[in-house]
Design a protein around this motif. Structure first.
Motif, mmCIF file in Angstrom:
data_model
loop_
_atom_site.group_PDB
_atom_site.id
_atom_site.type_symbol
_atom_site.label_atom_id
_atom_site.label_comp_id
_atom_site.label_asym_id
_atom_site.label_seq_id
_atom_site.Cartn_x
_atom_site.Cartn_y
_atom_site.Cartn_z
ATOM 1 N N GLY A 5 69.013 0.268 90.872
ATOM 2 C CA GLY A 5 68.768 0.936 92.140
ATOM 3 C C GLY A 5 68.906 2.443 92.123
ATOM 4 N N ARG A 6 69.147 3.021 90.954
ATOM 5 C CA ARG A 6 69.327 4.471 90.843
ATOM 6 C C ARG A 6 68.233 5.073 89.967
ATOM 7 N N MET A 7 67.794 6.261 90.341
ATOM 8 C CA MET A 7 66.839 6.989 89.517
ATOM 9 C C MET A 7 67.614 7.702 88.412
ATOM 10 N N VAL A 8 67.397 7.281 87.165
ATOM 11 C CA VAL A 8 68.169 7.841 86.061
ATOM 12 C C VAL A 8 67.398 8.889 85.259
ATOM 13 N N ARG A 9 66.071 8.893 85.392
ATOM 14 C CA ARG A 9 65.273 9.926 84.717
ATOM 15 C C ARG A 9 63.921 10.018 85.400
ATOM 16 N N GLU A 10 63.446 11.229 85.596
ATOM 17 C CA GLU A 10 62.157 11.427 86.262
ATOM 18 C C GLU A 10 61.508 12.680 85.722
ATOM 19 N N GLY A 11 60.179 12.635 85.573
ATOM 20 C CA GLY A 11 59.460 13.823 85.140
ATOM 21 C C GLY A 11 58.086 13.474 84.618
ATOM 22 N N LEU A 12 57.402 14.470 84.061
ATOM 23 C CA LEU A 12 56.126 14.216 83.410
ATOM 24 C C LEU A 12 56.326 13.218 82.282
ATOM 25 N N LEU A 13 55.315 12.393 82.036
ATOM 26 C CA LEU A 13 55.428 11.345 81.031
ATOM 27 C C LEU A 13 55.867 11.907 79.679
ATOM 28 N N ARG A 14 55.264 13.027 79.277
ATOM 29 C CA ARG A 14 55.602 13.595 77.969
ATOM 30 C C ARG A 14 57.037 14.106 77.934
ATOM 31 N N GLU A 15 57.535 14.569 79.073
ATOM 32 C CA GLU A 15 58.904 15.057 79.129
ATOM 33 C C GLU A 15 59.903 13.903 79.017
ATOM 34 N N VAL A 16 59.624 12.825 79.732
ATOM 35 C CA VAL A 16 60.522 11.681 79.712
ATOM 36 C C VAL A 16 60.516 11.013 78.338
ATOM 37 N N CYS A 17 59.344 10.935 77.716
ATOM 38 C CA CYS A 17 59.241 10.296 76.395
ATOM 39 C C CYS A 17 59.817 11.186 75.288
ATOM 40 N N GLY A 18 59.670 12.492 75.434
ATOM 41 C CA GLY A 18 60.236 13.400 74.435
ATOM 42 C C GLY A 18 59.708 13.173 73.032
ATOM 43 N N GLY A 19 58.432 12.853 72.898
ATOM 44 C CA GLY A 19 57.836 12.643 71.587
ATOM 45 C C GLY A 19 57.966 11.227 71.065
ATOM 46 N N LYS A 20 58.654 10.356 71.800
ATOM 47 C CA LYS A 20 58.817 8.962 71.403
ATOM 48 C C LYS A 20 57.845 8.087 72.189
ATOM 49 N N THR A 21 57.789 6.824 71.806
ATOM 50 C CA THR A 21 57.039 5.892 72.635
ATOM 51 C C THR A 21 57.816 5.674 73.926
ATOM 52 N N MET A 22 57.132 5.205 74.964
ATOM 53 C CA MET A 22 57.801 4.943 76.225
ATOM 54 C C MET A 22 58.883 3.890 76.049
ATOM 55 N N GLU A 23 58.618 2.908 75.217
ATOM 56 C CA GLU A 23 59.606 1.851 74.988
ATOM 57 C C GLU A 23 60.876 2.407 74.345
ATOM 58 N N ASP A 24 60.708 3.199 73.295
ATOM 59 C CA ASP A 24 61.877 3.771 72.617
ATOM 60 C C ASP A 24 62.638 4.720 73.536
ATOM 61 N N ALA A 25 61.902 5.523 74.295
ATOM 62 C CA ALA A 25 62.550 6.466 75.212
ATOM 63 C C ALA A 25 63.325 5.709 76.284
ATOM 64 N N PHE A 26 62.733 4.624 76.792
ATOM 65 C CA PHE A 26 63.402 3.842 77.839
ATOM 66 C C PHE A 26 64.729 3.286 77.331
ATOM 67 N N PHE A 27 64.732 2.686 76.146
ATOM 68 C CA PHE A 27 65.965 2.064 75.670
ATOM 69 C C PHE A 27 67.016 3.099 75.271
ATOM 70 N N ASP A 28 66.581 4.277 74.852
ATOM 71 C CA ASP A 28 67.544 5.366 74.633
ATOM 72 C C ASP A 28 68.224 5.726 75.952
ATOM 73 N N ILE A 29 67.410 5.860 77.004
ATOM 74 C CA ILE A 29 67.948 6.203 78.327
ATOM 75 C C ILE A 29 68.835 5.071 78.840
ATOM 76 N N TYR A 30 68.410 3.840 78.605
ATOM 77 C CA TYR A 30 69.195 2.686 79.045
ATOM 78 C C TYR A 30 70.574 2.677 78.387
ATOM 79 N N GLN A 31 70.606 2.908 77.090
ATOM 80 C CA GLN A 31 71.878 2.912 76.366
ATOM 81 C C GLN A 31 72.784 4.040 76.846
ATOM 82 N N GLN A 32 72.173 5.189 77.101
ATOM 83 C CA GLN A 32 72.963 6.324 77.589
ATOM 84 C C GLN A 32 73.541 6.058 78.971
ATOM 85 N N THR A 33 72.778 5.305 79.763
ATOM 86 C CA THR A 33 73.175 5.084 81.158
ATOM 87 C C THR A 33 74.080 3.882 81.348
#
Length: 257
Positions: free
Chosen positions: A225-253
């Motif tokens: 229920g919380r917004m943990v990351r938001e931005g342009l797709l390339r910014e959120v992915c940071g050079g990774k695939t969306m899947e890899d970026a998501f699980f990095d963010i998930y682990q951090q959160t």
């Protein structure tokens, strides 16, 4: 860029049934669906709400579409408040959800006319929209077939065209390809791209990483229920695939999967 949707500190809590309370292991009997959720979507873009099932995506879109009320906070769509001006919001949006159930007895042709009249369209405008959309989605050959006799994919296509019968400026899709075969899913995603190119503003919720990568200009990741990351797709992915970026963010959160 012009803001089309602005959500500010939206909160929503649901009371759980006895069975849900056991499943959720909730001592309070309540489920916090949205926890001060905020995000902004801009004109002429596709914005993706990405998160696992139960993250709050559907609840957010229902509030945005005036189907339910937030406990606190507000959403503005094209400058109109969903809390204070819901009728003006509804005139400017089209909302498609997999939970939209069409009456089996009626035909796509009848339902399109019915919803067109509800939106105050003239007979001429309804006929024009119907000819374009039915041909676009291959519904024209099934226009007089009762919904109960249509395939799952054709039912979804019929739901889609009905949701945009009034040619809205903002289009809201909850899990747009959920349950669709690969051919129908491609028709839907290609159409979303065309809508964007025509100047429409689109918001989609999904848990499918490839769909976000294929469609979205901006993405907001929702967890619990919380917004943990938001931005342009390339910014959120940071050079990774969306899947890899998501699980990095998930682990951090959350601290792991």
């Amino acid at each position: 860029m012009r803001e089309i949707i602005r959500a500010e500190n939206v909160c929503k809590t649901f009371k759980l049934s006895a069975k849900q309370k056991m499943i959720e292991k909730s001592p309070t009997g309540k489920k916090v669906a949205l926890d001060h959720l905020s995000f902004t979507a801009y004109e002429g873009e596709i914005y993706g709400l990405l998160g696992p099932n139960g993250a709050g995506k559907t609840t957010m879109l229902r509030i945005l579409s005036t189907l339910i009320r937030a406990d606190s906070g507000d959403v503005e769509v094209m400058g109109y408040s969903v809390a204070q001006q819901p009728e003006l919001v509804r005139k400017n949006i089209g909302f498609l959800t997999s939970e939209l159930k069409l009456e089996d007895f009626f035909t796509p042709d009848y339902l399109f006319d019915f919803f067109g009249k509800l939106h105050g369209l003239s007979k001429e405008k309804i006929a024009e929209q119907k000819q374009f959309l039915f041909k676009k989605f291959g519904i024209d050959s099934f226009a007089q077939v009762k919904v109960g006799d249509l395939s799952t994919g054709m039912k979804q296509k019929t739901s889609l065209v009905i949701s945009i019968v009034h040619d809205p400026s903002v289009i809201v899709f909850d899990e747009p390809t959920n349950g669709l075969d690969v051919l129908t899913a491609k028709v839907v995603t290609d159409f979303l791209k065309e809508l964007k190119e025509s100047g429409k503003s689109i918001i989609v919720s999904t848990h499918i990483f490839s769909l976000v990568e294929k469609l979205c200009d901006r993405v907001g990741i929702i967890l619990d229920g919380r917004m943990v990351r938001e931005g342009l797709l390339r910014e959120v992915c940071g050079g990774k695939t969306m899947e890899d970026a998501f699980f990095d963010i998930y682990q951090q959160t959350v601290g792991g999967v």
